[in-house]
Motif scaffolding. Structure first.
Motif, PDB file in Angstrom:
ATOM      1  N   ALA A  27       0.812  -1.215   0.000  1.00 38.14           N
ATOM      2  CA  ALA A  27       0.000   0.000   0.000  1.00 38.14           C
ATOM      3  C   ALA A  27       0.846   1.266   0.000  1.00 38.14           C
ATOM      4  O   ALA A  27       0.309   2.364  -0.176  1.00 38.14           O
ATOM      5  CB  ALA A  27      -0.931  -0.002   1.216  1.00 38.14           C
ATOM      6  N   GLY A  28       2.154   1.137   0.233  1.00 40.57           N
ATOM      7  CA  GLY A  28       3.030   2.300   0.271  1.00 40.57           C
ATOM      8  C   GLY A  28       2.819   3.171   1.492  1.00 40.57           C
ATOM      9  O   GLY A  28       3.041   4.393   1.438  1.00 40.57           O
ATOM     10  N   ARG A 104       5.166   1.062  -8.376  1.00 39.92           N
ATOM     11  CA  ARG A 104       4.661   2.302  -7.789  1.00 39.92           C
ATOM     12  C   ARG A 104       5.781   3.343  -7.707  1.00 39.92           C
ATOM     13  O   ARG A 104       5.576   4.530  -7.980  1.00 39.92           O
ATOM     14  CB  ARG A 104       4.084   2.045  -6.402  1.00 39.92           C
ATOM     15  CG  ARG A 104       3.470   3.294  -5.770  1.00 39.92           C
ATOM     16  CD  ARG A 104       2.958   3.042  -4.370  1.00 39.92           C
ATOM     17  NE  ARG A 104       1.848   2.091  -4.374  1.00 39.92           N
ATOM     18  CZ  ARG A 104       1.939   0.824  -3.995  1.00 39.92           C
ATOM     19  NH1 ARG A 104       3.094   0.345  -3.580  1.00 39.92           N
ATOM     20  NH2 ARG A 104       0.894   0.035  -4.017  1.00 39.92           N
ATOM     21  N   ILE A 105       6.973   2.894  -7.342  1.00 42.08           N
ATOM     22  CA  ILE A 105       8.110   3.811  -7.245  1.00 42.08           C
ATOM     23  C   ILE A 105       8.485   4.348  -8.623  1.00 42.08           C
ATOM     24  O   ILE A 105       8.674   5.555  -8.820  1.00 42.08           O
ATOM     25  CB  ILE A 105       9.313   3.098  -6.598  1.00 42.08           C
ATOM     26  CG1 ILE A 105       9.015   2.793  -5.134  1.00 42.08           C
ATOM     27  CG2 ILE A 105      10.581   3.947  -6.729  1.00 42.08           C
ATOM     28  CD1 ILE A 105      10.072   1.952  -4.455  1.00 42.08           C
ATOM     29  N   ALA A 129      11.739   5.890 -20.116  1.00 39.83           N
ATOM     30  CA  ALA A 129      12.470   4.762 -19.531  1.00 39.83           C
ATOM     31  C   ALA A 129      11.866   4.368 -18.190  1.00 39.83           C
ATOM     32  O   ALA A 129      11.747   3.170 -17.869  1.00 39.83           O
ATOM     33  CB  ALA A 129      13.944   5.124 -19.367  1.00 39.83           C
ATOM     34  N   LEU A 130      11.474   5.346 -17.404  1.00 40.07           N
ATOM     35  CA  LEU A 130      10.918   5.065 -16.078  1.00 40.07           C
ATOM     36  C   LEU A 130       9.517   4.450 -16.180  1.00 40.07           C
ATOM     37  O   LEU A 130       9.178   3.533 -15.432  1.00 40.07           O
ATOM     38  CB  LEU A 130      10.879   6.349 -15.258  1.00 40.07           C
ATOM     39  CG  LEU A 130      12.265   6.933 -14.930  1.00 40.07           C
ATOM     40  CD1 LEU A 130      12.142   8.341 -14.367  1.00 40.07           C
ATOM     41  CD2 LEU A 130      13.002   6.035 -13.943  1.00 40.07           C
ATOM     42  N   TYR A 131       8.714   4.937 -17.111  1.00 42.39           N
ATOM     43  CA  TYR A 131       7.392   4.336 -17.303  1.00 42.39           C
ATOM     44  C   TYR A 131       7.512   2.890 -17.779  1.00 42.39           C
ATOM     45  O   TYR A 131       6.713   2.026 -17.393  1.00 42.39           O
ATOM     46  CB  TYR A 131       6.582   5.145 -18.314  1.00 42.39           C
ATOM     47  CG  TYR A 131       5.852   6.323 -17.717  1.00 42.39           C
ATOM     48  CD1 TYR A 131       4.994   6.153 -16.631  1.00 42.39           C
ATOM     49  CD2 TYR A 131       5.991   7.601 -18.250  1.00 42.39           C
ATOM     50  CE1 TYR A 131       4.315   7.225 -16.077  1.00 42.39           C
ATOM     51  CE2 TYR A 131       5.309   8.685 -17.714  1.00 42.39           C
ATOM     52  CZ  TYR A 131       4.476   8.490 -16.627  1.00 42.39           C
ATOM     53  OH  TYR A 131       3.794   9.552 -16.085  1.00 42.39           O
ATOM     54  N   LEU A 132       8.502   2.609 -18.612  1.00 43.19           N
ATOM     55  CA  LEU A 132       8.712   1.226 -19.035  1.00 43.19           C
ATOM     56  C   LEU A 132       9.043   0.347 -17.837  1.00 43.19           C
ATOM     57  O   LEU A 132       8.557  -0.786 -17.734  1.00 43.19           O
ATOM     58  CB  LEU A 132       9.837   1.147 -20.063  1.00 43.19           C
ATOM     59  CG  LEU A 132       9.454   1.404 -21.517  1.00 43.19           C
ATOM     60  CD1 LEU A 132      10.698   1.391 -22.402  1.00 43.19           C
ATOM     61  CD2 LEU A 132       8.454   0.372 -22.023  1.00 43.19           C
ATOM     62  N   ARG A 133       9.855   0.859 -16.940  1.00 39.89           N
ATOM     63  CA  ARG A 133      10.199   0.077 -15.748  1.00 39.89           C
ATOM     64  C   ARG A 133       8.980  -0.125 -14.859  1.00 39.89           C
ATOM     65  O   ARG A 133       8.905  -1.101 -14.109  1.00 39.89           O
ATOM     66  CB  ARG A 133      11.334   0.754 -14.979  1.00 39.89           C
ATOM     67  CG  ARG A 133      12.616   0.866 -15.784  1.00 39.89           C
ATOM     68  CD  ARG A 133      13.807   1.279 -14.953  1.00 39.89           C
ATOM     69  NE  ARG A 133      14.263   0.186 -14.111  1.00 39.89           N
ATOM     70  CZ  ARG A 133      15.436   0.161 -13.495  1.00 39.89           C
ATOM     71  NH1 ARG A 133      16.286   1.161 -13.631  1.00 39.89           N
ATOM     72  NH2 ARG A 133      15.776  -0.855 -12.724  1.00 39.89           N
ATOM     73  N   ALA A 134       8.024   0.804 -14.957  1.00 41.03           N
ATOM     74  CA  ALA A 134       6.784   0.688 -14.178  1.00 41.03           C
ATOM     75  C   ALA A 134       5.747  -0.168 -14.890  1.00 41.03           C
ATOM     76  O   ALA A 134       4.621  -0.308 -14.392  1.00 41.03           O
ATOM     77  CB  ALA A 134       6.201   2.073 -13.924  1.00 41.03           C
TER      78      ALA A 134
END
Length: 300
Positions: A27-28, A104-105, A129-134
């Motif tokens: 849940a963060g 989520r991060i 790149a970050l959205y791909l990791r997400a």
């Protein structure tokens, strides 16, 4: 209560406490994770998960205190290094929830980096790149497509190919995949492995068994032989810069020539067909021979 029953009771309580910690991380929620971790530490101070849980809690608290309104490129790059070196290994303690925790991060960092320009020296901090990791394919495609002059950049094409494939499958990503064959020829086999697309891998194997061409830049042109329907599907992607680039990439030139030939062929034998076939033969005699063999088989 027997000794065995007591052991089972204690074991099950530890499992409940571990699950409480994992649920808080899922849940963060920092405060909830901190309390759950304290309860687990008090109950079972020797649990192996305590150290990685502490790492994850410290990182969540660090993120909570960070200001991402105006992200700094150096700070973002340093944070990504910390995630890869420290946080990702620690998420193994989360089991099947690790991906959701990391996604989520990555999504939060991608949102923060959305306004940052593309920096070829530090591509890892770009939102795409970050959205791909997400595992956020649509957002990754949107971020990558907004980068100016990315039509022949291998990295941007790779981002778009992966994002499009994850969202819409092979048909949606085919142009970017073919573009990588032309503009990132040497690394094209690595892209195939990353995509893990059975239909594409099958065509790649057939390409190698059917024709001897020097590199992957000829693969898109060969694909038109067994799949002439690709011509109509990809026609809108052929831009003036693509046509200009064909002068230095024979495989791309053959692809463009073949699109014209396949559009003319349904009308039967004609002078226009003869002329376009001559242009294809002038680009490469070996590929032209493969094309003619495919016509013989097709009309046999």
């Amino acid at each position: 209560m027997s000794a065995r029953q007591l052991d089972l009771f204690l074991d099950s309580r530890e499992v409940v406490l571990v699950n409480d910690v994992v649920a808080a991380f899922r849940a963060g929620e920092c405060a909830r994770a901190r309390n759950a971790l304290a309860a687990l530490r008090a109950e079972s101070p020797e649990r192996s998960e305590l150290a990685p849980f502490a790492v994850l809690l410290a990182f969540l608290e660090k993120l909570r205190e960070s200001d991402f309104a105006t992200p700094d490129g150096d700070g973002l790059a340093q944070l990504l290094g910390e995630i890869d070196a420290v946080v990702v290994p620690a998420t193994q303690a989360l089991g099947s929830e690790a991906r959701g925790f990391l996604d989520r991060i990555w999504r939060r960092l991608a949102t923060a980096a959305a306004g940052q320009p593309f920096d070829p020296a530090r591509p890892q901090i770009h939102a795409a790149a970050l959205y791909l990791r997400a595992h956020a394919g649509a957002e990754a495609e949107g971020a990558a497509s907004r980068i100016a002059d990315g039509w022949n950049d291998p990295l941007i094409l790779r981002w778009r190919a992966l994002a499009r494939y994850r969202v819409g499958g092979l048909q949606a990503a085919r142009w970017q995949i073919f573009s990588l064959a032309w503009f990132a020829t040497d690394s094209f086999p690595q892209l195939l492995a990353e995509l893990s697309a059975p239909e594409l891998e099958s065509d790649w194997r057939r390409f190698h068994s059917a024709i001897e061409m020097p590199d992957a830049s000829w693969f898109p042109a060969w694909c038109l032989l067994p799949h002439p329907e690709f011509v109509a599907a990809l026609a809108g992607e052929i831009s003036p810069p693509i046509r200009r680039a064909a002068a230095g990439i024979p495989g791309l030139g053959a692809f463009l020539a073949l699109t014209k030939i396949l559009a003319i062929e349904p009308g039967g034998y004609s002078r226009a067909l003869v002329d376009e076939r001559a242009r294809l033969q002038a680009i490469d005699a070996t590929f032209f021979a493969a094309y003619m063999r495919s016509r013989t088989v097709r009309h046999r």
